[in-house]
Design an enzyme around this catalytic site. Sequence first.
Site, mmCIF file in Angstrom:
data_model
loop_
_atom_site.group_PDB
_atom_site.id
_atom_site.type_symbol
_atom_site.label_atom_id
_atom_site.label_comp_id
_atom_site.label_asym_id
_atom_site.label_seq_id
_atom_site.Cartn_x
_atom_site.Cartn_y
_atom_site.Cartn_z
ATOM 1 N N ASP A 491 40.395 39.265 46.015
ATOM 2 C CA ASP A 491 41.344 38.802 44.998
ATOM 3 C C ASP A 491 42.611 39.649 44.954
ATOM 4 O O ASP A 491 43.596 39.262 44.325
ATOM 5 C CB ASP A 491 40.681 38.900 43.619
ATOM 6 C CG ASP A 491 40.074 37.584 43.173
ATOM 7 O OD1 ASP A 491 40.529 36.537 43.637
ATOM 8 O OD2 ASP A 491 39.151 37.635 42.337
HETATM 9 C C1 GLC Z 1 35.426 39.983 41.984
HETATM 10 C C2 GLC Z 1 35.582 38.500 41.870
HETATM 11 C C3 GLC Z 1 35.377 37.807 43.192
HETATM 12 C C4 GLC Z 1 36.189 38.479 44.243
HETATM 13 C C5 GLC Z 1 35.915 39.959 44.315
HETATM 14 C C6 GLC Z 1 36.777 40.674 45.307
HETATM 15 O O1 GLC Z 1 34.069 40.290 42.166
HETATM 16 O O2 GLC Z 1 34.700 37.952 40.935
HETATM 17 O O3 GLC Z 1 35.748 36.463 43.091
HETATM 18 O O4 GLC Z 1 35.894 37.850 45.459
HETATM 19 O O5 GLC Z 1 36.148 40.516 43.055
HETATM 20 O O6 GLC Z 1 38.101 40.742 44.918
HETATM 21 C C1 GLC Z 2 41.072 42.138 39.695
HETATM 22 C C2 GLC Z 2 39.860 42.784 40.317
HETATM 23 C C3 GLC Z 2 39.084 41.811 41.143
HETATM 24 C C4 GLC Z 2 38.818 40.573 40.347
HETATM 25 C C5 GLC Z 2 40.095 40.004 39.739
HETATM 26 C C6 GLC Z 2 39.774 38.841 38.845
HETATM 27 O O1 GLC Z 2 41.937 41.771 40.681
HETATM 28 O O2 GLC Z 2 40.194 43.885 41.078
HETATM 29 O O3 GLC Z 2 37.876 42.404 41.577
HETATM 30 O O4 GLC Z 2 38.231 39.620 41.150
HETATM 31 O O5 GLC Z 2 40.754 40.978 38.987
HETATM 32 O O6 GLC Z 2 40.848 38.271 38.232
#
Ligand code: GLC
Ligand code: GLC
Length: 820
Positions: A491
């Site tokens: 993300d």
């Molecule tokens: C969080 C989110 C997931 C994402 C991950 C890596 O666990 O829920 O959707 O893939 O972060 O950023």
């Molecule tokens: C932030 C976190 C990620 C998560 C995202 C959700 O980027 O680092 O892990 O998935 O928020 O919005």
Amino acid sequence: MSLDAQEKYGYFDDSAREYVITRPDTPLPWLNYLGQDEFFGLCTNTAGGYTFWKDAKLRRLTRYRYNNVPYDLGGRYFYVNDDGAVWNPGWKPVKAADVAYECRHGLGYTKIIGSRDGLEVEALFFVPPGENLEVWKITVRNRSNQRKTPKLFSYQEFCFFEALNDMTNYQRTYSIGEVEVEGSAIYHKTEYRERRNHYTLFACTRPIAGFDTSRDAFVGIHEGLHEARVPFCGQATNSLAFGWNPIGAHQIDLDLAPGAEESFAFVLAYVEQGEEPKFDAPFVMNKSVGRAIVAKYSAPGAVDAALAKLKDYWDTLLANFQVECPNEHAQRMANTWNQYQCMATFNMSRSASMYETGIGRGMGFRDSNQDLLGFVHMIPSRARERILDIAATQLSDGTCYHQYQPLTKKGNADIGGDFYDDHLWLVLSTCAYIKESGDVSILQARCGFADHDTENVTSTLLDHLETSLAYTMKKRGPHGLPLIGHADWNDCLNLNCFSTEPNESFQTAGDVRDSKAESVMIAGLFLYAAREMAELYDFLGHADDAKRIRADHAEMLATVENTAWDGAWYTRAYAADGAVVGSKSNVEGQIYIESQGWCVLGGAGADNGRARQALESVHERLYTKNGIVLQQPAYSTYDKALGEVTSYPPGVKENAGIFSHNNTWIHLAWCKLGEGDRALEYYLSICPSAKQEQIDTYRGEPYVYAQMLAGRDAPCFGEAKNNWLTGTAAWTFVVVSQGLLGIQPDYRGLRVDPCIPKAWPGFTATRRFRGDTYQIRVVNPDGVSKGVKALRLDGQELDPAGTIPVIGDGKTHEVEVVLG
Ligand code: GLC
Ligand code: GLC
């Protein structure tokens, strides 16, 4: 029971399937979940937490203040006033010094026992299967040799259902609170006169000596919960809340002879009025539904019967998969806690935990598809429904709403879509469902696209899968690799964001139209998904479709090998300006984990030695004793061309943290290469049960996987965060059950293809599959990791490379597997 002196805060009671916490001051609040269907509660080891029905944002029943001081304050509290001495069985909020304490987190229940001065109070919290209520069973025992006349006060705060409003809009909420009290039942009915057709009931099954529904009356204005007025003065005020903050508190006066005990219960229920008339008289609600609930749980034996039902429920679910193997951590997690965590992630996605406030995120598209992978063997029918719900939030162009609200099942417009990995996970979840259940009819189930007319739906789930794969093939950039959009699985890799505005979200900022940034990880995921789809078409007998999809796979594979190999590993992405990300030519972020995992799992590097070389690079550069860090070197400065990934301090979250979720793809990749010793060693590096010796560093619950551990660049290397709601749950279950133990559901039957440490003599497992039970015995006479040289079903030789066919007689069958 294994009580190990090293286990400073508690221990696993494996035969009871409980984690026993022996002191309340754990390194962080240690959480459990109550509920399995639609009604849920969060419950910590000091009875903190809250309750909601279906949706932690839109139907929150009790109140919780996140980011509180101390961390975890507010919950299902009991105050005991024993001859003037006030204490709580769960230690908080009074935190009396001389209270003996034990908490048992079990499957769907938490039991807390406190005792002081010969008086023992046991509080057991659970949600009976199929019910929209919590039961709090209380047992008070006089273990002294004198008569005791303690007073007990229940306490919890009501939430005004819509949690964000409840937390922010006091100009309204302080004026709308309404309750009614009838006998031992307190009814929270705020907004019931107008648009709500539901209320919260908090009742005691025993006569009460008084009650309070006004927080100001019970606690005071300037007092804290630890010095609440009523329990300290020992007398409820029978307050009726009018506005402000409605609570539910009951006073129970007990009279216990030496050795005597008394048991009774509280019920906290979400009640929908249905077709019943709303009122008996002006301002007097029709309480017939609520009364029936109280009557049901006041009947002798009703509470224990409900508890027995809960235990059966879990025994039956877990019996679908049980293993006995030489590693106690893998065994315990796979048999109990991992499957249990998979239920929580299936139900909650990433919505409500100690780190997720239940108001920000609903169900995630990619998250929920992955969560299914660890859940589908327990209740395939619920997985089916979920797949169709998720798919219905996909748009007809192939993109998806990134999240949706569980109550409405509608895509969340605030976050929108354009995360160009989302749609591919739908292929993985659907194939896993069909392999488990054999139910191909799901492919023809009508399932609309979110931007189409919801009446007269003509599209099917299969159309969604085709749309998903086609989208990735179509949306490619200058190198022929898939475009990334706002981000892929990571993300925080926001290559189209360029944000310099601190008040905007990295996930939504930036324009993805006409963008050129590409993701190697999505390419790898596509390879995997395409192969899954081709095999599904093989099974369905659609040879032309299988061939078409294999051609796409071949094209993408060639693209990956031609454009994404960096010499010793696969690169991660191409930025918007075409600059490579995750390459030795970068100064920081030279090697990333995700593309190694997915390219290898998708079949890249299989014939040219690159797969092994990529994994060896992971071992050399990213692997630590606490897991594999996400990339190296960590980013030291913010780079707007890369986005949020460079925003985190080095060593945490997506900036070189140990993101357990993606570790599992490397575990599976090692299994694919037949390296069982590596796979187990890596697995144990993130396994919470194996962290008890370093628990003061680790800090998280020893019974559930954490989303992340701090990486070696952080000062708190090995510290766990974001426990419970993480894709790690589903994927570690896949690692242990399908990777290490090699028990893999397949379209035509079960496959057993283990990849174990060479020193393991073998293992046994029970797997229920499509109605039959397989007793599997694996022996390893030659001390290998992988390779099946003999396979027998009920004594009959089968092709060792083949599948165990589905017999379908509902009986138990013996499977013998000889490795070598
Ligand atoms: C969080 C989110 C997931 C994402 C991950 C890596 O666990 O829920 O959707 O893939 O972060 O950023
Ligand atoms: C932030 C976190 C990620 C998560 C995202 C959700 O980027 O680092 O892990 O998935 O928020 O919005």
